[in-house]
Write a protein that holds these residues in place. Sequence first.
Motif, PDB file in Angstrom:
ATOM      1  N   GLY A  84       3.796   1.696   5.267  1.00 27.28           N
ATOM      2  CA  GLY A  84       4.132   1.908   3.868  1.00 27.28           C
ATOM      3  C   GLY A  84       5.356   1.179   3.391  1.00 27.28           C
ATOM      4  N   THR A  85       5.961   0.326   4.227  1.00 26.23           N
ATOM      5  CA  THR A  85       7.147  -0.415   3.802  1.00 26.23           C
ATOM      6  C   THR A  85       6.795  -1.623   2.953  1.00 26.23           C
ATOM      7  OG1 THR A  85       7.090  -1.660   5.893  1.00 26.23           O
ATOM      8  CG2 THR A  85       8.462   0.326   5.808  1.00 26.23           C
ATOM      9  N   ALA A  86       5.532  -2.037   2.959  1.00 28.22           N
ATOM     10  CA  ALA A  86       5.101  -3.184   2.166  1.00 28.22           C
ATOM     11  C   ALA A  86       3.922  -2.765   1.300  1.00 28.22           C
ATOM     12  CB  ALA A  86       4.698  -4.350   3.077  1.00 28.22           C
ATOM     13  N   LEU A  87       3.951  -3.164   0.041  1.00 30.70           N
ATOM     14  CA  LEU A  87       2.849  -2.848  -0.872  1.00 30.70           C
ATOM     15  C   LEU A  87       1.755  -3.895  -0.712  1.00 30.70           C
ATOM     16  CD1 LEU A  87       4.798  -1.697  -4.049  1.00 30.70           C
ATOM     17  CD2 LEU A  87       3.365  -0.300  -2.550  1.00 30.70           C
TER      18      LEU A  87
ATOM     19  N   LYS B 142       0.077  -2.396  10.430  1.00 29.91           N
ATOM     20  CA  LYS B 142       1.171  -1.584  10.942  1.00 29.91           C
ATOM     21  C   LYS B 142       0.678  -0.423  11.793  1.00 29.91           C
ATOM     22  CE  LYS B 142       4.944  -3.559   9.520  1.00 29.91           C
ATOM     23  NZ  LYS B 142       5.928  -4.070  10.504  1.00 29.91           N
ATOM     24  N   ILE B 143      -0.408   0.229  11.392  1.00 31.51           N
ATOM     25  CA  ILE B 143      -0.874   1.374  12.188  1.00 31.51           C
ATOM     26  C   ILE B 143      -1.372   0.910  13.546  1.00 31.51           C
ATOM     27  CG2 ILE B 143      -3.217   1.358  11.231  1.00 31.51           C
ATOM     28  CD1 ILE B 143      -3.213   4.389  11.492  1.00 31.51           C
TER      29      ILE B 143
ATOM     30  N   ARG C 166      -1.102   9.242   6.666  1.00 23.96           N
ATOM     31  CA  ARG C 166       0.025   8.465   6.138  1.00 23.96           C
ATOM     32  C   ARG C 166      -0.423   7.056   5.769  1.00 23.96           C
ATOM     33  NH1 ARG C 166       5.557   9.842   9.511  1.00 23.96           N
ATOM     34  NH2 ARG C 166       5.398  12.120   9.465  1.00 23.96           N
ATOM     35  N   THR C 167      -1.245   6.470   6.620  1.00 30.88           N
ATOM     36  CA  THR C 167      -1.729   5.123   6.342  1.00 30.88           C
ATOM     37  C   THR C 167      -2.586   5.109   5.089  1.00 30.88           C
ATOM     38  OG1 THR C 167      -1.705   4.655   8.717  1.00 30.88           O
ATOM     39  CG2 THR C 167      -2.967   3.167   7.320  1.00 30.88           C
TER      40      THR C 167
ATOM     41  N   ASN D 274      -1.599   3.368  -2.201  1.00 29.59           N
ATOM     42  CA  ASN D 274      -0.504   2.863  -3.034  1.00 29.59           C
ATOM     43  C   ASN D 274      -0.573   1.349  -3.149  1.00 29.59           C
ATOM     44  OD1 ASN D 274       0.507   5.429  -3.466  1.00 29.59           O
ATOM     45  ND2 ASN D 274       1.985   5.315  -1.795  1.00 29.59           N
ATOM     46  N   ALA D 275      -0.827   0.676  -2.014  1.00 31.85           N
ATOM     47  CA  ALA D 275      -0.939  -0.781  -2.040  1.00 31.85           C
ATOM     48  C   ALA D 275      -2.139  -1.215  -2.880  1.00 31.85           C
ATOM     49  CB  ALA D 275      -1.058  -1.321  -0.611  1.00 31.85           C
ATOM     50  N   ARG D 276      -3.230  -0.452  -2.793  1.00 28.59           N
ATOM     51  CA  ARG D 276      -4.410  -0.776  -3.611  1.00 28.59           C
ATOM     52  C   ARG D 276      -4.076  -0.643  -5.099  1.00 28.59           C
ATOM     53  NH1 ARG D 276      -7.531   1.935  -6.638  1.00 28.59           N
ATOM     54  NH2 ARG D 276      -6.577   3.914  -6.052  1.00 28.59           N
ATOM     55  N   ARG D 277      -3.411   0.441  -5.455  1.00 34.72           N
ATOM     56  CA  ARG D 277      -3.031   0.607  -6.856  1.00 34.72           C
ATOM     57  C   ARG D 277      -2.093  -0.507  -7.304  1.00 34.72           C
ATOM     58  NH1 ARG D 277      -3.855   6.008  -8.711  1.00 34.72           N
ATOM     59  NH2 ARG D 277      -4.670   7.362  -7.069  1.00 34.72           N
ATOM     60  N   PHE D 278      -1.156  -0.864  -6.421  1.00 35.47           N
ATOM     61  CA  PHE D 278      -0.234  -1.944  -6.774  1.00 35.47           C
ATOM     62  C   PHE D 278      -0.983  -3.255  -6.962  1.00 35.47           C
ATOM     63  CE2 PHE D 278       2.253  -5.564  -5.211  1.00 35.47           C
ATOM     64  CZ  PHE D 278       3.236  -5.602  -6.183  1.00 35.47           C
TER      65      PHE D 278
END
Length: 825
Positions: A274-277, A285-286, A433-434, A440-444
Amino acid sequence: MSAWNAAQSADFRGPLDVTRAATVVVDAQDTVIGWSPAAEELLGYRPHDVVGQPLGTFLPARPAALPVPPAEDSAPAPVGPVRGNEIRVARHRDGRELLVATAVSALPGPGTAERVLVVTELKDLRAWESRLALLHGLATQSPVGLAIYDSDLRLTWCNTAYEREIGLPFAEFSGLRADELYSGGKFVTQGYPRTLDSVMRLVLDTGEPILDLHFLGRPPSDPETDHLWSCSYYRLQDADGHVLGVCEDAFDISDRYRAQQRLALLVEAGRGIGTALDVLVTAEKITEVAVPEFADTVTVDLARSVLDGEVPATGGSAAMALVQVACRSAGAAAEATEPGEDGPPEPAEPGQPVQRGEPPEQCRRPLPPVEYPPGSPQDRSLSSGGLVLDDTTLVVPLRAGNSVLGLVTFVRGADAATFDNGEIALADELVARTAVSIDNARRFTRERTAALALQRQLLPQHVPRQSAVDLAYRYLPADDLSGVGGDWFDAIPLSGTRVGLVVGDVVGHGLQAAATMGRLRTTVRAFAQMDMAPDELLTRLDDLVGQSAEEQWGELGTLDGTFDDVTTGATCLYAVYDPVSRRCVMARAGHLPPAVVHPDGRVSFPDLPAGPPLGLGGLPFESMEIELPVGSLLALFTDGLVEARDRDIDHGLDTLARVLGDRQASLEELCDRAVAQLLPGGTTADDTALLLVRTRELDTSQVAEWELPAEPVAPGRARELATAQLRQWGLDELSFATELVVSELVTNAVRYAGGPLHLRLIRDRTLLCEVADTGHTSPHLRHSGDDDEGGRGLFIVAQLVQRWGTRYTRSGKTIWTELAFPSTG
């Protein structure tokens, strides 16, 4: 040991031992015939006081559980036969009563001695029994493994827990060394030797105990699973200080170790996931977190629509097209082992980070589509929407709300243990968490795509070539995530080869400021096409901004019903450059003045009247006209370029002037240098726009201009002049159309306007024809009736030209047209 003194620690005799306890010898009538010094010490009677007296003198017959009445006289009470171990009440010589334990042993053989009676205080016996129980518990019931090694470090004794850990009877491994029993294990606590023999030898040599060393290995009773023990060592020696060996205490903390590993895994996941969008980075990361500590191989499959920022359609596996976005295997870490190393990297202390391996070659394929056969764990997980455990394969869906974004598959080797309940819960937490981060990344991604599309519509992505100027520009939004902001610039082609140059700044950042900027930019372009003077254009723009936001833009507002109008307070600079006259007219609304660089390199900032920011009203806008020699440089910019928290605006202007003073550099190079020196690292706290313009001049051979009287002969004279000029330019093919246009425009000017007329022809990318008069009434197209004698001329003109329009001046108006050159193909 702390409860024993030095003498007791070396004395293994119990308190009822005949050599330690109070000893009394009695005959058949229970008369005392022998009295030991220990008896005198315990009861206070000297031998001559008690020998020959009955046993009841100091040991009444009363049982210990009954209350002891006070003595009425000194006559000895009768005593019952003492036949075994009992708890009795003894009377001290000074009258005190003592609770004692007694033991009796017969003395067979000749003589009067019948029995020997040993007596000790009950508390001493109870202490001794507690010590025996302690030793027995350590040997048989303690969960702590205890072992004693001699001075040669060979096993001489162990308790039941240690024996159970080995899985063999003690007789079968007695005499072995510790490293022989745990040949593959090693200490993982930093700062200590790695092997068991080395640690125990250190304790034997120094005598210093070592506590809580973590030893990682596999016990003979469970050779397939790594265990972690907390070990302590101390030296054993006798009463005289001779070293006997070393004792080992070992407690299995594998469950706690695994819990620490899981916690460390969650902590690392919190730091990395979650550190990168970015959807792909989050998915990778996972796999980095989970391999190799949690699983041997981890793959992440996502719905293809997630990569585009969309929510995947529901409906199970049949409706979801998956692509593999991340894959990592523990085999890569083994391949990365340096030559000469024995086996895999050493295990780390619990909670310490572990170096990760790169994904193997088979996992580096770029986003391959994946299809799972019916009945596979992945297919079952997609169908049910829940996690699926199949032997050593665990599949967990990536869920966001009611949607499944994809799957994460954890796989362990065939010889590894299956996932237990705690590990399943850990996997579920990691994937949850992933999933949140991927969503969030998808929304971004979706919002950034929309923002970039908005930016492409709001800002000029390509400024067409202009005859009047050469252009270069830079735009840096403060909101680098969305890529849009409130600053803007534009270059607008105007009639007569002129160009309109504009730069503006809207309060705030992000989408709202960008939308406001788009409205202002569109409005400026519309007003500019009407050939308004700069001061008039800003006045019209100020009136528009000053209107009520709700009236102008509808009922849109914030969630609480208010409207935060970021338009009010916006600034703008508008300039019009004419390459024929080399004159530049400019006006500003609260904006910074432009920088003008003369051909000799001299930089100045014209003292242009400021005017109020847009929407405030109350003050008029004023224009300034300056002449720009050919090759002059005009720089329009927003305050984000020259103003920062760590410097004032004057310093920024000086730096900009120094950069622009280099006459040898191209416009692109000057843009790069200005950004590099004024915005180091490309970061800015405010949106930034920079527009650089180098002026040109149309050659006199491209312009022909005449003054004509407002008389009936003027149209004919105009046709003659225009035809001759076109013949000189080699544009004879345009003569017919040009004669019609010139004749109609001059005729209208003679009929409806007054004063001298001016005819101008400009040969640029098109043929421009302009007729100026002193009237202020603009002609307009209309449909003429069948019986009308006129009204068709301007309609014919509009059909012959590409564009036409009216430009007003202080002395009148100018009607202009553009004719396309004939095709050369």
